[in-house]
Design a protein around this motif. Structure first.
Motif, PDB file in Angstrom:
ATOM      1  N   LYS A  39       0.817  -1.218   0.000  1.00  0.00           N
ATOM      2  CA  LYS A  39       0.000   0.000   0.000  1.00  0.00           C
ATOM      3  C   LYS A  39       0.845   1.259   0.000  1.00  0.00           C
ATOM      4  N   HIS A  40       2.069   1.187   0.512  1.00  0.00           N
ATOM      5  CA  HIS A  40       2.929   2.375   0.528  1.00  0.00           C
ATOM      6  C   HIS A  40       3.310   2.812  -0.882  1.00  0.00           C
ATOM      7  N   LEU A  41       3.350   1.868  -1.807  1.00  0.00           N
ATOM      8  CA  LEU A  41       3.616   2.233  -3.191  1.00  0.00           C
ATOM      9  C   LEU A  41       2.468   3.058  -3.755  1.00  0.00           C
ATOM     10  N   VAL A  42       1.251   2.713  -3.369  1.00  0.00           N
ATOM     11  CA  VAL A  42       0.075   3.493  -3.787  1.00  0.00           C
ATOM     12  C   VAL A  42       0.155   4.912  -3.246  1.00  0.00           C
ATOM     13  N   PHE A  43       0.536   5.045  -1.987  1.00  0.00           N
ATOM     14  CA  PHE A  43       0.658   6.380  -1.391  1.00  0.00           C
ATOM     15  C   PHE A  43       1.677   7.217  -2.147  1.00  0.00           C
ATOM     16  N   ARG A  44       2.822   6.611  -2.443  1.00  0.00           N
ATOM     17  CA  ARG A  44       3.889   7.348  -3.108  1.00  0.00           C
ATOM     18  C   ARG A  44       3.475   7.780  -4.517  1.00  0.00           C
ATOM     19  N   LYS A  49       1.039  11.864  -8.541  1.00  0.00           N
ATOM     20  CA  LYS A  49      -0.163  12.276  -9.289  1.00  0.00           C
ATOM     21  C   LYS A  49      -0.547  13.714  -8.931  1.00  0.00           C
ATOM     22  N   PHE A  50      -0.480  14.053  -7.666  1.00  0.00           N
ATOM     23  CA  PHE A  50      -0.782  15.420  -7.237  1.00  0.00           C
ATOM     24  C   PHE A  50       0.188  16.406  -7.890  1.00  0.00           C
ATOM     25  N   VAL A  51       1.475  16.078  -7.849  1.00  0.00           N
ATOM     26  CA  VAL A  51       2.481  16.943  -8.472  1.00  0.00           C
ATOM     27  C   VAL A  51       2.210  17.094  -9.958  1.00  0.00           C
ATOM     28  N   ALA A  52       1.901  15.990 -10.617  1.00  0.00           N
ATOM     29  CA  ALA A  52       1.669  16.018 -12.061  1.00  0.00           C
ATOM     30  C   ALA A  52       0.541  16.967 -12.433  1.00  0.00           C
ATOM     31  N   LYS A  53      -0.553  16.921 -11.694  1.00  0.00           N
ATOM     32  CA  LYS A  53      -1.698  17.770 -12.013  1.00  0.00           C
ATOM     33  C   LYS A  53      -1.431  19.233 -11.684  1.00  0.00           C
ATOM     34  N   MET A  54      -0.692  19.487 -10.615  1.00  0.00           N
ATOM     35  CA  MET A  54      -0.371  20.865 -10.260  1.00  0.00           C
ATOM     36  C   MET A  54       0.613  21.486 -11.251  1.00  0.00           C
ATOM     37  N   PHE A  70      10.620   5.950  -9.571  1.00  0.00           N
ATOM     38  CA  PHE A  70       9.647   5.027 -10.154  1.00  0.00           C
ATOM     39  C   PHE A  70       8.351   5.728 -10.559  1.00  0.00           C
ATOM     40  N   GLY A  71       7.955   6.766  -9.822  1.00  0.00           N
ATOM     41  CA  GLY A  71       6.708   7.455 -10.134  1.00  0.00           C
ATOM     42  C   GLY A  71       6.846   8.612 -11.097  1.00  0.00           C
ATOM     43  N   ILE A  72       8.044   8.840 -11.602  1.00  0.00           N
ATOM     44  CA  ILE A  72       8.315  10.064 -12.342  1.00  0.00           C
ATOM     45  C   ILE A  72       7.559  10.130 -13.671  1.00  0.00           C
ATOM     46  N   ARG A  73       7.224   8.990 -14.240  1.00  0.00           N
ATOM     47  CA  ARG A  73       6.502   9.001 -15.513  1.00  0.00           C
ATOM     48  C   ARG A  73       5.135   9.683 -15.379  1.00  0.00           C
ATOM     49  N   ILE A  74       4.554   9.617 -14.213  1.00  0.00           N
ATOM     50  CA  ILE A  74       3.256  10.264 -13.997  1.00  0.00           C
ATOM     51  C   ILE A  74       3.392  11.768 -14.211  1.00  0.00           C
ATOM     52  N   VAL A  75       4.506  12.330 -13.766  1.00  0.00           N
ATOM     53  CA  VAL A  75       4.770  13.756 -13.977  1.00  0.00           C
ATOM     54  C   VAL A  75       5.186  14.010 -15.428  1.00  0.00           C
ATOM     55  N   GLU A 204      -3.736   7.948   0.279  1.00  0.00           N
ATOM     56  CA  GLU A 204      -3.609   8.487  -1.076  1.00  0.00           C
ATOM     57  C   GLU A 204      -4.523   9.673  -1.335  1.00  0.00           C
ATOM     58  N   VAL A 205      -5.154  10.224  -0.314  1.00  0.00           N
ATOM     59  CA  VAL A 205      -6.135  11.292  -0.476  1.00  0.00           C
ATOM     60  C   VAL A 205      -5.540  12.646  -0.069  1.00  0.00           C
ATOM     61  N   VAL A 206      -5.504  13.585  -1.006  1.00  0.00           N
ATOM     62  CA  VAL A 206      -5.062  14.952  -0.735  1.00  0.00           C
ATOM     63  C   VAL A 206      -6.289  15.803  -0.452  1.00  0.00           C
TER      64      VAL A 206
END
Length: 225
Positions: A39-44, A49-54, A70-75, A204-206
């Protein structure tokens, strides 16, 4: 495997992709998370995702302290160009080994305490980094992080909340030497930006809820001083 056929034709492309370019793997940190506590991978990834949209539509974005990235592609999917730095060569070597042409980006070893990253950026972000910086070094770290920002650039800093640390694992506590409350994070970043907007995060909720009950805190900064 070459002769395998999926029962539903639309999924055949999955096998064809695996045959053509292989199966991608996790990064060093994401692999450990997936094994130890998925689940920590989901949080990260939600933080990315938040950064990408902002930062959607930005010209050139800098990630400070990318780890295994690992999450950089989302941005990457939301911006024109991305550069990522980390002070640990082990992580950057892992990132470069997993790089594929479609999602290529500039990944380099750089210690932000030794100086700014050369170049010009219209956004910078750092997730789960500031809490690892000794309090005596935080002003140097932030000044260097923001030094390459355009006058109209923005920044996002994300850290575990100070209040959450009573629930942190021993491994996390060992490296977390500089967690912040939301008000303290805002006050610190107002030395560098005219506008600092604080968001809370639980799992995972902002949201904009009560910061003392947040596990994680985001600061969205604009109007560079």
């Amino acid at each position: 495997m070459d002769d395998a056929k999926t029962k539903e034709a639309q999924y055949q492309v999955i096998l064809e992709a695996a045959q053509e370019r292989g199966v991608e793997r996790f990064g060093l940190r994401s692999s450990e998370s997936w094994y130890e506590d998925p689940k920590h991978l989901v949080f990260r990834l939600s933080r990315y995702k938040f950064v990408a949209k902002m930062l959607s539509g930005r010209r050139h974005v800098l990630e400070v302290g990318c780890g295994d990235a690992f999450g950089i592609r989302i941005v990457q999917a939301e911006v024109e160009k991305l550069t990522a730095i980390d002070f640990d060569p082990v992580f950057i070597e892992d990132v470069q080994q997993r790089m594929v042409p479609r999602w290529a980006f500039d990944a380099r070893v750089h210690d932000m305490l030794e100086g700014p990253v050369p170049g010009s950026f219209d956004a910078v972000f750092a997730l789960d980094v500031l809490e690892h910086i000794d309090p005596k070094d935080e002003k140097l770290f932030l000044a260097n992080s923001f030094a390459s920002l355009d006058p109209n650039g923005c920044a996002i800093i994300g850290v575990p909340s100070l209040e959450s640390q009573v629930y942190a694992s021993p491994q996390s506590k060992e490296g977390h030497v500089n967690c912040k409350t939301a008000p303290d994070l805002k006050t610190l970043l107002q030395d560098y930006f005219h506008n600092v907007f604080i968001f809370s995060m639980n799992d995972e909720v902002v949201h904009t809820g009560y910061h003392k009950m947040a596990h994680y805190v985001f600061a969205l900064c604009a109007g560079k001083r």
